[in-house]
Design an enzyme around this catalytic site. Structure first.
Site, short mmCIF file in Angstrom:
data_model
loop_
_atom_site.label_atom_id
_atom_site.label_comp_id
_atom_site.label_asym_id
_atom_site.label_seq_id
_atom_site.Cartn_x
_atom_site.Cartn_y
_atom_site.Cartn_z
CD GLN A 1 -3.71 0.48 -2.07
OE1 GLN A 1 -4.38 1.17 -2.83
NE2 GLN A 1 -3.72 0.66 -0.75
CB CYS B 1 2.55 12.69 13.35
SG CYS B 1 2.80 14.09 14.48
CG ASN C 1 -0.26 -0.32 2.50
OD1 ASN C 1 0.31 -1.40 2.67
ND2 ASN C 1 -0.30 0.60 3.44
#
Length: 373
Positions: free
Chosen positions: A177, A321, A149
């Site tokens: 995918q 993050c 992916n």
């Protein structure tokens, strides 16, 4: 009114095709029957579901009765992995170290709660699994993502299937995918199970399918009534299933032309960026790669900051993050990339609507952002 950013995030999700939206709407309004009902409305709904099953089967070279509708790729993976594990006497699984969480988490569940051994095979510098690292003993289950992916690398699923079958196991491919982007045929791959996600091929979110080869023993992971051959209980979501069927049919019609067109646009995007940005690294392999996928990196730049600075392009980064701290993508580290290169990664994934003008505009904007930071 400002124009929307150029959308280069088709690996995250695709827009619903016009034909799909038109097919779904009647089943949200007047054609509301329950496919399990003997009413006139229910019989119409059953015909619609059966037609969709035929359309999905045709796209992957399967028979209609081998297609089980699910809520998406994640559920399909769970049924494939956890549902077959109950019937396998050899509690050894092989997979790659770069799998999607929808595969890695069910395998971790087997390992933690059911005593399975899970072998995560390494990948090479092009993000392809190293089959030379396969264990030599008996294997119960092999599961491998067909197209990665992030990088777009197409994995050697057929070769894995041959070896795992020789060692007595079943083979599952997460093709979420890949289906609709490249030709996928279950017999060519030699797999026993294969997962499909609707929203990756211009269908609705919240619907997918699992191919189960005839004779493969699978148990449901959710208990209830007998819908979908007993593997996926609950009243079928007719509207979304119809949408997936139409999306599969349209994908089959457009596949050959779109593979060629998107691959050419991808290379044009790479050429523009490579000329404009000294030191740019191509992370995606040049061969055996999804035709729409280009992952690049500029070491020393933070991919997330580049996208924040380039408001006229929608794309993804190769890092995560948490609480303001960026961590490099584990798959990129597994390929042998250093942390700086992994943190600088950008995934640019094209689609049917991507034009030459989009590529030129995006390349200009991204080059400006990469060089400026």
């Amino acid at each position: 009114m400002a124009a929307d950013p150029v959308y280069l995030d088709h690996n995250a999700t695709t827009p619903i095709a016009r034909e799909v939206a038109e097919a779904v709407w009647p089943h949200l309004t007047q054609d509301f029957g329950n496919p399990s009902s003997a009413s006139v409305q229910g019989r119409r709904a059953r015909v619609a579901v059966d037609r969709a099953r035929e359309q999905v089967a045709a796209l992957v070279g399967a028979e209609p009765d081998e297609i089980v509708f699910t809520s998406g790729g994640t559920e399909a993976n769970n049924i494939a992995i956890r549902g077959t594990a109950r019937h396998l006497t050899t509690r050894v699984a092989v997979t790659s170290c770069v799998e999607h969480p929808a595969t890695a988490a069910p395998l971790a569940h087997l390992q933690e709660h059911h005593g399975w051994q899970v072998h995560e095979l390494p990948v090479d510098g092009e993000c392809r699994v190293r089959l030379d690292a396969l264990p030599t003993g008996a294997i119960g289950l092999g599961t491998l993502i067909l197209a990665h992916n992030e990088t777009g690398a197409i994995q050697p699923v057929a070769q894995l299937a041959e070896r795992v079958h020789r060692l007595g196991g079943l083979v599952h491919a997460d093709a979420a995918q890949a289906v609709g982007k490249i030709p996928v045929d279950v017999d060519d791959l030699g797999v026993d199970l294969l997962s499909i996600a609707g929203h990756k091929l211009y269908g609705p979110k919240g619907v997918g399918a699992l191919y189960v080869r005839r004779g493969t023993r699978v148990s449901p992971v959710v208990l209830g009534a007998g819908q979908e051959g007993g593997l996926r209980p609950g009243t079928e979501n007719v509207a979304l299933i119809v949408g997936l069927g139409v999306a599969a049919e349209v994908a089959g019609q457009l596949l050959s032309a779109e593979v060629e067109r998107q691959a050419a646009l991808r290379e044009a995007l790479w050429d523009r960026l490579a000329r404009a940005v000294p030191g740019l690294v191509r992370v995606s392999p040049e061969q055996a790669c999804l035709p729409n996928t280009l992952m690049v990196s500029l070491p020393g730049r933070l991919g997330a900051q580049v996208l924040e600075a380039v408001s006229d392009v929608s794309a993804s980064t190769g890092s995560a993050c948490h609480a303001g701290v960026h961590s490099p993508n584990a798959a990129l580290l597994a390929m042998g990339l250093d942390a700086d290169t992994a943190l600088g990664a950008l995934r640019l994934s094209l689609g049917r609507s991507t034009s030459t003008e989009d590529v030129e505009s995006a390349a200009t904007a991204l080059a400006r952002g990469l060089v400026a930071l």
